[in-house]
Design a protein around this motif. Structure first.
Motif, PDB file in Angstrom:
ATOM      1  N   ARG A  86       0.688  -1.164  -0.023  1.00 46.79           N
ATOM      2  CA  ARG A  86       0.164  -0.045  -0.010  1.00 46.79           C
ATOM      3  C   ARG A  86       0.935   1.292  -0.052  1.00 46.79           C
ATOM      4  O   ARG A  86       0.466   2.196  -0.494  1.00 46.79           O
ATOM      5  CB  ARG A  86      -1.013   0.135   1.215  1.00 46.79           C
ATOM      6  N   SER A 166      -5.857   1.067   0.471  1.00 48.25           N
ATOM      7  CA  SER A 166      -6.264  -0.126   0.962  1.00 48.25           C
ATOM      8  C   SER A 166      -6.920   0.043   2.675  1.00 48.25           C
ATOM      9  O   SER A 166      -6.532  -0.671   3.561  1.00 48.25           O
ATOM     10  CB  SER A 166      -5.135  -1.183   1.254  1.00 48.25           C
ATOM     11  N   ASP A 195     -13.588  -8.327  -3.215  1.00 47.76           N
ATOM     12  CA  ASP A 195     -12.506  -8.372  -2.472  1.00 47.76           C
ATOM     13  C   ASP A 195     -12.119  -9.748  -1.667  1.00 47.76           C
ATOM     14  O   ASP A 195     -11.078 -10.117  -1.753  1.00 47.76           O
ATOM     15  CB  ASP A 195     -12.510  -7.197  -1.652  1.00 47.76           C
TER      16      ASP A 195
END
Length: 221
Positions: A86, A166, A195
């Motif tokens: 991330r 994220s 997801d």
């Protein structure tokens, strides 16, 4: 698909991710709405380019010919898996924007592969909105991220910096980053992306019960 892998295992998660990608590649390549758009797959790691080429070729020459492959360049000497963490996503998206703009001085639209069912109208609306200077359109996901972002050619790549990636506040954080660059931001409807296992089960229920058109537009998923 680390979150999906927790529910179905890494091999099955990778299979589902590839099928979602295939559905999206076919839908966009075959749609008349995108006939004059430059379609690109921005992928990592670049050493797996042959795998991406294979996916496209398996879908037929009419689909493969519509897509260009743009590998993400390494940001450091870190392993490829670390490149996608991330903390690096802002740099990767900024790099992708620069690559897209090297090909075309027109609005750029980012789509994730987690929403193979995304409405074509949203993409068209995003392009039309971002055709004017200083504009961006963002379509949230129901988990706090976003599924589509379009940006006008004059907005800087730094719009991806200092974004909380994220996280449940990613979309809001991206909007704030855009507004720090004086962008006029249009926020579209929210979509459900895939997801994790609960998302996938919900998608399958919709496809079987309330939205059978999903089985037509995304048969592989």
């Amino acid at each position: 698909k680390t979150r999906l892998a927790k529910g179905v295992g890494p091999d099955r998660a990778a299979e589902v991710a590839q099928e979602m990608l295939r559905d999206l590649l076919v839908r966009l390549a075959q749609s008349a709405s995108f006939r004059h758009m430059d379609l690109c797959v921005y992928f990592a790691p670049k050493e797996r380019a042959s795998d991406m080429e294979g996916i496209l070729l398996d879908l037929g020459s009419d689909v493969a010919s519509r897509w260009s492959l743009l590998p993400m360049e390494p940001l450091s000497t870190a392993p490829a898996s670390a490149q996608l963490q991330r903390s690096n996503l802002g740099d990767l998206l900024e790099g992708g924007l620069a690559l897209a703009r090297s090909r075309c001085s027109c609005p750029t639209v980012f789509l994730g592969m987690d929403t193979p069912h995304i409405g074509e109208r949203w993409i068209v609306e995003g392009v039309e909105w971002a055709a004017h200077p200083g504009r961006a359109a963002i379509y949230p996901s129901t988990d706090g991220g976003y599924v589509l972002l379009s940006v006008s050619p004059d907005l800087p790549g730094s719009i991806f910096q200092d974004v909380e990636w994220s996280a449940s506040g990613t979309c809001d954080s991206q909007v704030q980053a855009l507004e720090r660059h004086q962008a006029q931001v249009k926020i579209g409807d929210a979509a459900t992306d895939i997801d994790d296992l609960s998302d996938l089960a919900r998608w399958y229920r919709k496809a079987r019960q309330t939205q059978p058109e999903l089985r037509i537009s995304c048969p592989r998923t």
